[in-house]
Write a protein that holds these residues in place. Structure first.
Motif, PDB file in Angstrom:
ATOM      1  N   UNK A  81       0.841  -1.203   0.000  1.00 38.03           N
ATOM      2  CA  UNK A  81       0.000   0.000   0.000  1.00 38.03           C
ATOM      3  C   UNK A  81       0.874   1.250   0.000  1.00 38.03           C
ATOM      4  N   UNK A  82       1.962   1.230   0.770  1.00 37.58           N
ATOM      5  CA  UNK A  82       2.884   2.373   0.829  1.00 37.58           C
ATOM      6  C   UNK A  82       3.518   2.630  -0.534  1.00 37.58           C
ATOM      7  N   UNK A  83       3.876   1.564  -1.259  1.00 32.40           N
ATOM      8  CA  UNK A  83       4.449   1.735  -2.596  1.00 32.40           C
ATOM      9  C   UNK A  83       3.448   2.415  -3.521  1.00 32.40           C
ATOM     10  N   UNK A  84       2.187   1.975  -3.454  1.00 31.98           N
ATOM     11  CA  UNK A  84       1.147   2.593  -4.292  1.00 31.98           C
ATOM     12  C   UNK A  84       0.954   4.060  -3.926  1.00 31.98           C
ATOM     13  N   UNK A  85       0.894   4.363  -2.619  1.00 36.62           N
ATOM     14  CA  UNK A  85       0.672   5.735  -2.185  1.00 36.62           C
ATOM     15  C   UNK A  85       1.824   6.645  -2.600  1.00 36.62           C
ATOM     16  N   UNK A  86       3.056   6.164  -2.467  1.00 36.35           N
ATOM     17  CA  UNK A  86       4.206   6.978  -2.848  1.00 36.35           C
ATOM     18  C   UNK A  86       4.153   7.323  -4.325  1.00 36.35           C
ATOM     19  N   UNK A  87       3.737   6.378  -5.141  1.00 40.20           N
ATOM     20  CA  UNK A  87       3.631   6.604  -6.580  1.00 40.20           C
ATOM     21  C   UNK A  87       2.465   7.546  -6.899  1.00 40.20           C
ATOM     22  N   UNK A  88       1.337   7.330  -6.262  1.00 39.19           N
ATOM     23  CA  UNK A  88       0.108   8.070  -6.578  1.00 39.19           C
ATOM     24  C   UNK A  88       0.147   9.501  -6.049  1.00 39.19           C
TER      25      UNK A  88
END
Length: 793
Positions: A81-88
């Motif tokens: 989830x953190x990887x997605x949030x950092x990208x988004x």
């Protein structure tokens, strides 16, 4: 030897890259994914997150120095989830992880001194620093020393000199909070026959505890520890003669009968929840239509299937209101919000992580609860701006919950009486399901709403914040023993102080906003930077004593109502009051108990509360919301009026709502008075289409700020040129509005300019944002990037 892949805990996107460190043998049995560790990086001691552990090592790498956590602070799913949030959200992964990890996991233990050299290096180091030989030997022998112990072997200056040379390091490991005693009970375990008689002879105090529990049953921890010595109880626990467990709540089976509308909605939610794949449903129901009961029964059904439930609410006050309702029906419940003590939040986190919790209820940050096996996510009042985080990472809990639903294969239910325009657009265009509740259950009816246009009002009445009509209605309600709520969405006493001689508005020296007078403190305050000063007696510009306060806030309305109705029980609920621990809950309890006749407050009194004896809502000075220079201003005004109106007439008492306004013929006011969301939506979506705002365009707001006005202006122009270069290189279609001064031009001594970018493609804006951030060191001003912001002021 093991190798750990770690992310250095620094905010720059360059630290999205993992670095390899070897794991010393004495730490290899303790290292786990998701722990915080201490490493040396560029000759600095820094914290890092473990994101992978490998069995083999290739080449020479530095060893990590220490493990800072006893157990992981995030798992593999939250890391994804953190990887997605950092990208988004244009952030770094460490910044997101810092946001995901609850503050209750940040308690530091005592300072420890550790050697940054090996046993093999010890002779050489002693040769260089013979005056601290004993200290150096002990550091290697003990693997480190507590700071007080190290100071017994060397002076403070000597320790600092060793640290500057890189020979020792100071570290603080994270430590657990002591478990709180509230909510825990002692209970008796099964004992062998005759054991109690033996204990009376050998350990009479232990026998006394056993006898007490046998006669009285499970006993509160605090109560029993006041009777029996702690050592005796500790021994009994160690021998498994007694247990210390969470108090089991009294559960009341659900007995409410659903209306046909509610039953249909629940059945559709149940069918969707059984699919085991992500789905999204808007539960659009008028205020008081029974959405909470649907939430409860849907949650109970999902828990019975063995899956977990997450419920998000926008306000702490609303959380406490719903806790009683949910706790009466669901035993394994955890509550997460910032007003809970850190020790209690720590225990909640541990219980959730262990799988001991079935339902988590909380505000925005609860979206990161470490629930596994989620089947249902509910977002109540999904339109609220408080779901948006205004600091990096600038996430929206609704979007994060959607991503968690996708990852978990869970059903996402968005509940509201006034959907966000973007949400309703997605529903009517088929991008999500929609269920509609048009009526209140039983005999309850939607309130009658009166537009009280104060234009042309006699001068003798205009000096009051309450119109003659509203004063008369309050008189009637007090006489009949019914309750009233007055909404004024501005705290303080008076929002503006003006010199009548020269026209100067008394403003904050650090912000381009007027000072707000707070009578309870006898001071003028800035609500943006916290600046305060004594009340002004004369004008600082011309020296005139003709100084006057204009407008009214919650404090002034409270004063006026107390003067008008001296025998009435009056209370105020706003940010100033709610900051006092326990005060907010006390006011809500008094409203439930009918100990308050009139409650005055800001928007926090307008959301979600169910007070059956409230039959009148007065809405004051709502016009100012329509003049805010933001494309969402009309939407927010409509939502606040309808939500506030929804507090009236929720049971058998008929409800009335008085909207005081000087814009009685404004379309938004008229739609709200009819509680006509659908036609308001058609009016608003037409404007959005013409002006090219969401949902028809994705937007990115960039705020450039500096302590120097000319620098902020110049850097904004340079940034626009950079964006135009990026557009030319990619040949993409993009609209740029600005540069222009931000509506709030100066905040905390920083001058603010902004650019607004519009595009059809979210990922185009995201790509442009990344290219800007990659070159942010070229700018001498601060940059803040926000894709699809909830406000542009």
């Amino acid at each position: 030897m093991l190798t750990a892949e770690v992310l250095i805990n620094l905010p720059s996107p360059r630290f999205n890259q993992a670095f390899s460190y070897s794991v010393p043998e004495h730490l290899s049995a303790q290292i786990e994914f998701g722990q915080r560790v201490l490493v040396e990086f560029n000759r600095r001691l820094l914290e890092a997150y473990v994101i992978d552990i490998n069995e083999h090592i290739s080449g020479e790498v530095k060893p990590l120095l220490e493990i800072l956590d006893d157990e992981p602070v995030f798992d593999a799913r939250l890391y994804q989830l953190a990887l997605w949030m950092a990208d988004y959200y244009l952030s770094s992964v460490p910044q997101v992880l810092n946001t995901i990890i609850p503050g209750s996991m940040d308690k530091k233990g005592p300072v420890e001194v550790m050697a940054r050299f090996t046993a093999e290096d010890l002779p050489e180091v002693i040769h260089r620093e013979p005056q601290v030989e004993e200290l150096l030997q002990e550091l290697i022998a003990q693997g480190g020393l507590k700071l007080p112990d190290a100071l017994k072997l060397a002076g403070y200056e000597e320790l600092m000199a060793l640290a500057q040379q890189g020979l020792i390091g100071m570290v603080q490991k994270y430590t657990a909070y002591r478990p709180g005693k509230d909510g825990y009970v002692y209970e008796l375990a099964e004992l062998k026959e005759g054991l109690e008689e033996q204990m009376q002879k050998r350990a009479p105090r232990q026998a006394q505890a056993v006898k007490y529990l046998r006669e009285n049953g499970p006993t509160d921890q605090v109560t029993l520890e006041g009777i029996i010595p702690a050592a005796s109880l500790k021994t009994l626990l160690k021998k498994d003669y007694i247990k210390l467990v969470r108090k089991k709540p009294e559960i009341t089976p659900g007995t409410l009968n659903l209306t046909p509308e509610q039953n249909h909605a629940l059945q559709e939610i149940s069918i969707a929840g059984q699919q085991g794949s992500f789905q999204e449903i808007l539960l659009y129901g008028v205020t008081g239509s029974g959405k909470t009961e649907i939430y409860l029964q849907a949650a109970e059904e999902m828990i019975a299937r063995g899956r977990k439930v997450l419920v998000l609410v926008p306000e702490i006050a609303l959380t406490s209101h719903l806790v009683d309702i949910f706790a009466a029906r669901i035993a394994r419940l955890a509550v997460i919000h910032s007003a809970i003590l850190s020790s209690e939040r720590y225990q909640q986190f541990k219980a959730i992580k262990k799988g001991e919790i079935d339902l988590v209820l909380g505000t925005r940050s609860a979206v990161f609860a470490p629930l596994s096996g989620m089947g249902l996510i509910i977002i109540d009042e999904e339109q609220e701006n408080s779901y948006k985080n205004e600091e990096t990472p600038r996430y929206h809990a609704r979007e994060v919950a959607r991503q968690r639903g996708i990852m978990e294969g869970a059903l996402l239910v968005l509940g509201t009486a006034t959907p966000a325009i973007e949400t309703f657009y997605q529903a009517v265009s088929g991008q999500m399901g929609m269920l509609v509740l048009e009526n209140r259950p039983g005999q309850a009816q939607l309130p009658e709403i009166i537009i009280d246009d104060r234009r042309g009002e006699p001068r003798k009445d205009s000096r009051f914040s309450l119109s003659p009509l509203l004063r008369g209605k309050l008189t009637e309600k007090i006489a009949s023993g019914e309750q009233s709520i007055i909404l004024i969405n501005r705290r303080g006493y008076s929002p503006v102080t003006i010199c009548r001689q020269c026209g100067t508005i008394f403003s904050c020296p650090s912000c381009s906003v007027a000072l707000n007078y707070h009578q309870d403190r006898r001071k003028e305050l800035c609500h943006y930077c916290g600046f305060e000063k004594e009340i002004s007696r004369c004008c600082g510009k011309c020296g005139s004593k003709y100084v006057q306060q204009f407008g009214y806030g919650t404090q002034k309305v409270e004063e006026e109502i107390k003067n008008l109705f001296p025998r009435a029980q009056v209370a105020r609920l706003d940010m100033d009051v709610s900051q006092k621990r326990g005060q907010r809950q006390d006011i809500l309890d008094r409203m439930k108990n009918k100990s308050i006749d009139i409650l005055i407050g800001t928007q926090m009194v307008a959301k979600g509360f169910d007070f059956p004896h409230v039959s009148l809502v007065g809405i004051i000075d709502i016009d100012n919301m329509l003049s805010i220079p933001d494309y969402r201003a009309a939407e927010r005004c409509f939502q606040l009026i309808v939500q506030a109106a929804g507090r009236a007439g929720r049971a058998l008492l008929p409800g009335e709502v008085v909207i005081q306004t000087f814009n009685g013929d404004h379309e938004v006011i008229k739609y709200a008075a009819r509680q006509d969301y659908f036609n308001f939506y058609k009016h608003e979506i037409s404007s959005r289409r013409i002006l090219e705002y969401p949902p028809f365009k994705e937007i990115m707001r960039i705020v450039i700020s500096s302590s120097r006005e000319d620098q902020a202006d110049r850097e904004t122009g340079i940034l626009k040129e950079l964006i135009e270069e990026i557009i030319d290189a990619t040949e993409t279609d993009l609209d740029i509005l600005g540069p222009a001064p931000a509506p709030y031009y100066k905040i905390k001594d920083r001058y603010r300019y902004q650019l607004l970018l519009k595009a059809d493609d979210f990922w185009l804006l995201n790509s442009i944002g990344r290219q800007i951030l990659a070159r942010r060191n070229e700018f001498n001003a601060r940059l803040e990037l926000d894709i699809n912001p909830v406000s542009i002021i």
